[in-house]
Design a protein around this motif. Sequence first.
Motif, PDB file in Angstrom:
ATOM      1  N   THR A  27       0.813  -1.221   0.000  1.00  0.00           N
ATOM      2  CA  THR A  27       0.000   0.000   0.000  1.00  0.00           C
ATOM      3  C   THR A  27       0.849   1.275   0.000  1.00  0.00           C
ATOM      4  OG1 THR A  27      -0.210  -0.097   2.420  1.00  0.00           O
ATOM      5  CG2 THR A  27      -1.928  -1.168   1.127  1.00  0.00           C
ATOM      6  N   PRO A  28       0.257   2.384  -0.485  1.00  0.00           N
ATOM      7  CA  PRO A  28       0.977   3.667  -0.558  1.00  0.00           C
ATOM      8  C   PRO A  28       0.760   4.502   0.708  1.00  0.00           C
ATOM      9  CG  PRO A  28      -1.117   3.892  -1.646  1.00  0.00           C
ATOM     10  CD  PRO A  28      -1.091   2.490  -1.086  1.00  0.00           C
ATOM     11  N   PHE A  29       1.450   5.646   0.765  1.00  0.00           N
ATOM     12  CA  PHE A  29       1.383   6.463   1.985  1.00  0.00           C
ATOM     13  C   PHE A  29       0.124   7.316   2.067  1.00  0.00           C
ATOM     14  CE2 PHE A  29       2.902   9.768  -0.882  1.00  0.00           C
ATOM     15  CZ  PHE A  29       2.229  10.884  -0.409  1.00  0.00           C
ATOM     16  N   ASN A  30      -0.548   7.555   0.920  1.00  0.00           N
ATOM     17  CA  ASN A  30      -1.509   8.664   0.936  1.00  0.00           C
ATOM     18  C   ASN A  30      -2.869   8.320   1.524  1.00  0.00           C
ATOM     19  OD1 ASN A  30      -2.079   7.145  -1.374  1.00  0.00           O
ATOM     20  ND2 ASN A  30      -2.900   8.903  -2.468  1.00  0.00           N
TER      21      ASN A  30
ATOM     22  N   PHE B 254     -13.417   0.110  -7.689  1.00  0.00           N
ATOM     23  CA  PHE B 254     -12.500   1.114  -8.214  1.00  0.00           C
ATOM     24  C   PHE B 254     -11.860   0.525  -9.473  1.00  0.00           C
ATOM     25  CE2 PHE B 254      -8.762   3.816  -8.346  1.00  0.00           C
ATOM     26  CZ  PHE B 254      -9.242   5.025  -7.850  1.00  0.00           C
TER      27      PHE B 254
ATOM     28  N   GLU C  32       5.944   2.381   4.444  1.00  0.00           N
ATOM     29  CA  GLU C  32       6.893   2.588   5.537  1.00  0.00           C
ATOM     30  C   GLU C  32       6.891   4.042   6.016  1.00  0.00           C
ATOM     31  OE1 GLU C  32       7.373   2.245   2.403  1.00  0.00           O
ATOM     32  OE2 GLU C  32       9.366   2.772   1.682  1.00  0.00           O
TER      33      GLU C  32
ATOM     34  N   VAL D  76       6.627   1.992  -9.638  1.00  0.00           N
ATOM     35  CA  VAL D  76       6.761   0.810  -8.775  1.00  0.00           C
ATOM     36  C   VAL D  76       5.711  -0.244  -9.148  1.00  0.00           C
ATOM     37  CG1 VAL D  76       6.746  -0.035  -6.402  1.00  0.00           C
ATOM     38  CG2 VAL D  76       7.766   2.193  -6.911  1.00  0.00           C
TER      39      VAL D  76
ATOM     40  N   MET E 265      -3.015  -0.691  -8.988  1.00  0.00           N
ATOM     41  CA  MET E 265      -3.667   0.616  -9.158  1.00  0.00           C
ATOM     42  C   MET E 265      -2.547   1.644  -9.022  1.00  0.00           C
ATOM     43  SD  MET E 265      -6.593  -0.690  -9.271  1.00  0.00           S
ATOM     44  CE  MET E 265      -6.353  -2.447  -9.185  1.00  0.00           C
ATOM     45  N   MET E 266      -2.377   2.484 -10.043  1.00  0.00           N
ATOM     46  CA  MET E 266      -1.132   3.268 -10.070  1.00  0.00           C
ATOM     47  C   MET E 266      -1.386   4.769 -10.199  1.00  0.00           C
ATOM     48  SD  MET E 266       1.121   0.524 -12.193  1.00  0.00           S
ATOM     49  CE  MET E 266       0.260   0.704 -13.723  1.00  0.00           C
TER      50      MET E 266
ATOM     51  N   CYS F 278      -4.709  10.129  -5.366  1.00  0.00           N
ATOM     52  CA  CYS F 278      -4.648   9.630  -6.747  1.00  0.00           C
ATOM     53  C   CYS F 278      -5.854  10.109  -7.533  1.00  0.00           C
ATOM     54  CB  CYS F 278      -4.576   8.114  -6.773  1.00  0.00           C
ATOM     55  SG  CYS F 278      -6.110   7.341  -6.300  1.00  0.00           S
TER      56      CYS F 278
ATOM     57  N   LYS G 142       1.832  -5.357   3.493  1.00  0.00           N
ATOM     58  CA  LYS G 142       3.061  -4.542   3.594  1.00  0.00           C
ATOM     59  C   LYS G 142       2.623  -3.078   3.471  1.00  0.00           C
ATOM     60  CE  LYS G 142       5.861  -2.387   1.757  1.00  0.00           C
ATOM     61  NZ  LYS G 142       6.119  -0.962   2.091  1.00  0.00           N
TER      62      LYS G 142
ATOM     63  N   GLU H 285      11.681  -1.509  -0.774  1.00  0.00           N
ATOM     64  CA  GLU H 285      11.922  -2.231  -2.022  1.00  0.00           C
ATOM     65  C   GLU H 285      12.221  -3.727  -1.814  1.00  0.00           C
ATOM     66  OE1 GLU H 285      14.878  -0.253  -4.355  1.00  0.00           O
ATOM     67  OE2 GLU H 285      14.882  -1.803  -5.908  1.00  0.00           O
TER      68      GLU H 285
ATOM     69  N   GLU I  41       3.316  13.332 -12.741  1.00  0.00           N
ATOM     70  CA  GLU I  41       2.440  13.432 -11.571  1.00  0.00           C
ATOM     71  C   GLU I  41       3.205  14.186 -10.486  1.00  0.00           C
ATOM     72  OE1 GLU I  41       1.564   9.730  -9.479  1.00  0.00           O
ATOM     73  OE2 GLU I  41      -0.412  10.491  -8.923  1.00  0.00           O
TER      74      GLU I  41
ATOM     75  N   VAL J 160      -1.140  -0.882  -4.629  1.00  0.00           N
ATOM     76  CA  VAL J 160      -1.579   0.487  -4.933  1.00  0.00           C
ATOM     77  C   VAL J 160      -0.392   1.399  -4.676  1.00  0.00           C
ATOM     78  CG1 VAL J 160      -3.213   2.345  -4.432  1.00  0.00           C
ATOM     79  CG2 VAL J 160      -3.972  -0.040  -4.278  1.00  0.00           C
ATOM     80  N   GLY J 161      -0.054   2.233  -5.665  1.00  0.00           N
ATOM     81  CA  GLY J 161       1.091   3.135  -5.514  1.00  0.00           C
ATOM     82  C   GLY J 161       1.419   3.773  -6.850  1.00  0.00           C
ATOM     83  N   SER J 162       2.670   4.149  -7.023  1.00  0.00           N
ATOM     84  CA  SER J 162       3.061   4.891  -8.226  1.00  0.00           C
ATOM     85  C   SER J 162       3.117   3.969  -9.461  1.00  0.00           C
ATOM     86  CB  SER J 162       4.436   5.528  -8.011  1.00  0.00           C
ATOM     87  OG  SER J 162       5.389   4.514  -7.816  1.00  0.00           O
TER      88      SER J 162
END
Length: 496
Positions: free
Chosen positions: A147-150, A448, A176, A229, A247-248, A281, A173, A206, A381, A224-226
């Motif tokens: 998962t992403p930070f946002n 989504f 971080e 990655v 999902m990017m 996003c 995961k 990573e 982005e 989900v992230g950039s």
Amino acid sequence: MSTVKLLINGEFVESSTTEWRDVINPATQEVLARVPMATAAEISAAVSSARNAFKTWRKTPIGARARIFLKYQQLIRENMKELAALLTAEQGKTLADAEGDIFRGLEVVEHAANIGSLQMGEIANNVASGVDTYTLQQPIGVCAGITPFNFPAMIPLWMFPMAIACGNTFVLKPSEQDPMVTMRLVELALRAGIPPGVLNVVHGGEDVVNAICDHPDIKAVSFVGSTRVGTHVYHRASQTGKRVQCMMGAKNHAIVLPDANKEQALNNLLGAAFGAAGQRCMALPVTVLVGEANDWIPELVEKARGLKISGGAEPGTDIGPLISCAAKERVESFIAGGIEGGAKLELDGRRPEVPGYEGGNFVGPTIFSGVKPGMAIYDQEIFGPVLCLVRAATLDEAIAFINGNPNGNGTAIFTQSGAAARKFQEEVEAGQIGINVPIPVPVPLFSFTGSGASKLGDLGPYGKQVILFYTQTKTITARWFDDSSVAGPVNTTISL
Ligand code: NAD
């Protein structure tokens, strides 16, 4: 200094790693905790525990699994304020936005509590004489989520509740950069009754992600992230035969037609471009103003100038800090590049004064007009509070402009014309489409989605589509002989 724990086989354990990073309050730079980069042995232990737990969890009745999520949604509701405060402290968004982050995840938990009717198979009676064909939607095994930070609450909750409710076990995961609210949600999930080993958590960056991609016992990965990655994860995890959905990144455009309700459209644009400091996003960092809507730029700029920048926990804050010093520097360098590249800087948000939060990672609302493809502020982005304005003469030109962008996450139109809105929904290429709705994230009755460079893999991350992602369809064709019938000759043909 407190440390963020791993969750392995139902126990919150301290990592034995030598590699740690700080979790930092982005409004104050206070170090809130240290998060470990899990070792290979710890990742292996988490996957083994999930693999063992799968043997019994897959056979646990569907109602018993779903009932845990009924309890879980109640626990999340009861702890909403505490969860939001923790989320704001480590991520930076305002408290109202943090509650929204948790609430949108809570909706998925509610959906997981009602999963029974979605996991049903199909049956066709008498496909041949005395023969029925039916399907089972069976869990696939150990699944993993990255998962992403946002959205540190919503996105983990997109993943493990649906996977587990389908009968799978899970290794999560989290980002971080802000793992603490995710861990609090995981604690509540265990309190709701998720048995040991069914949900596990490893932390890291990573190396840990690559170990998840490579592990032969993990059957599916939801990321989900950039885009950078996600593309790597998609290819690497596919190599070992996993199901993968990614999902990017995004560069979402709005169209404003001159017949739009001006007040509503401008207010919505501000919220969607600058809310959460542009770190969504589904943010709208590009607006295509059609015809006379271009006359509204001065009013948009004045409204943006009035937004309050402060710590997310301060009452009345509209825009909190960016996640890190590095993110702030990156956004500032995009703004400098936009000026050099020839766009007109209508509002400069760099180095705002934020009393009481002098060390925070703040960038205020920034607006460029005259933006064109080929400029880095348009092509990349930014993931910050920077709005790019583009001019178009007609709706056709605006739609063609959007479709020329490689991303396809979300888009929105502001208009009072049903015909224009319908043309837009028919012709524009994006996963989520809003009509006078700036951030059209679907509720979990739907899924989504995304297109172009914003998504790899075919099924959505939550909602009814994800049932197919987290289950294997088995098709059974059955014939039963009744005892009184006389056995016929052995059938060696391929027909039924
Ligand atoms: P990111 O890609 O940097 O990180 C996502 C995850 O990948 C994290 O868990 C991180 O630890 C891991 N990671 C980071 N670098 C890695 C590497 N080199 N190799 C393997 N794993 C690595 O994304 P982020 O900055 O945390 O989140 C912001 C991005 O996520 C934006 O691009 C945003 O558009 C996107 N996003 C997309 C959606 C969507 O639904 N499409 C939703 C939210 C965020």
